[in-house]
Motif scaffolding. Sequence first.
Motif, PDB file in Angstrom:
ATOM      1  N   ASP A 180       0.623  -0.948   0.082  1.00  0.00           N
ATOM      2  CA  ASP A 180       0.011  -0.067  -0.193  1.00  0.00           C
ATOM      3  C   ASP A 180       0.846   1.335  -0.048  1.00  0.00           C
ATOM      4  OD1 ASP A 180      -2.304   1.336   0.141  1.00  0.00           O
ATOM      5  OD2 ASP A 180      -2.985   0.426   2.143  1.00  0.00           O
ATOM      6  N   ASP A 181       0.421   2.426  -0.353  1.00  0.00           N
ATOM      7  CA  ASP A 181       0.957   3.833  -0.284  1.00  0.00           C
ATOM      8  C   ASP A 181       2.402   3.689  -0.840  1.00  0.00           C
ATOM      9  OD1 ASP A 181      -1.425   4.197   1.074  1.00  0.00           O
ATOM     10  OD2 ASP A 181      -0.325   4.165   2.915  1.00  0.00           O
ATOM     11  N   GLU A 237      -4.102   4.405  -6.665  1.00  0.00           N
ATOM     12  CA  GLU A 237      -5.051   4.875  -5.562  1.00  0.00           C
ATOM     13  C   GLU A 237      -5.460   6.185  -5.646  1.00  0.00           C
ATOM     14  OE1 GLU A 237      -3.777   3.207  -1.246  1.00  0.00           O
ATOM     15  OE2 GLU A 237      -2.533   4.898  -2.089  1.00  0.00           O
TER      16      GLU A 237
HETATM   17 MG    MG Z   1      -3.225   3.326   0.150  1.00  0.00          MG
END
Ligand code: MG
Length: 277
Positions: A180-181, A237
């Motif tokens: 993620d991220d 995202e």
């Molecule tokens: Mg994220």
Amino acid sequence: RAKERRGNNYFVYSGESEPQKLKDITLETKLYDALRLEQLQLYYQPKIDIQTGKMVGMEALLRWIDSELGFIPPDRFIPFAEETGLIIPIGEWVLERACLDVKSWNDLFDLDLRVAVNLSPIQLALPNIIETIENTLRNTNVNPSFVEIEITEMSMVDFNESLVDKLAQIRAMGIAISIDDFGTGYSSLSYLKNLPVDALKVDRSFVMEIGLSETGSNMVGAIIRLAHAMNLEVVAEGVEREEELVYLRACGCELAQGYYFSKPLPANEFFKYVMNQ
Ligand code: MG
Ligand code: C2E
Ligand code: MG
Ligand code: MG
């Protein structure tokens, strides 16, 4: 606040004033009560295959709405839950709820949607995390291929064989793993190369630069090529604008999520969204 890791324990050194400590204790009690009284809620945000336009799954996002304090954003209460250890029972609840929801929707509509659950580095560091996940799969009777786990680069702060081993065991259960991220945290490319993961999520801070500058667009293109070079799927995202979507599609990005498609929705509204697919 300084935080220090030793083995699997977090020690929090709080140089806090007394009133702040009282506030924290109140918040901790409230958060614990919210969990106990089933007042925490999961919202779901669709993940879209941007080449076909079809929804392939959703991310579960935790919401806490307190009767006195109102809406408390996850970016505030998750770090707090991590410091107090409450993230452990909360995280177990999140995984179980998400498994039950995805199973019921897939059964009802004959779909194979996959739910993505955010796993805190604190949870991943637990020695019994594998057992916990296995138990949840068993108790909810969900098909593991309908479950995905998102870990942030923070999980790699103490990168070691045990981390790689745990990820491999999670994947061996049939659960997919994504980072993620991506691009905002601690991952180095040498770690990434050795991690048994399936997908990489390009952080919104990169996606929002698409079309605003040549460098901004090029960076996203380069991240997508990097992921593909490592045989990873790419999820963008925070897609909000058509221009971002067009560019991502041209770069061969597989999946996207963002307000452009849908905000995270409470389960009953997401249910209608699934029904209208
Ligand atoms: Mg994220
Ligand atoms: P994340 O996992 O990176 O989740 C994506 C965040 O971006 C979510 O914020 C989502 O609502 C938001 N978002 C999605 N599309 C857009 C968009 O188009 N524009 C904008 N401006 N924002 C968008 P949210 O729900 O506030 O969650 C924040 C973070 O809290 C999450 O970031 C995740 O790290 C953490 N979190 C949420 N639920 C859980 C959970 O159940 N467990 C754990 N450990 N962490 C969680
Ligand atoms: Mg996430
Ligand atoms: Mg993010």
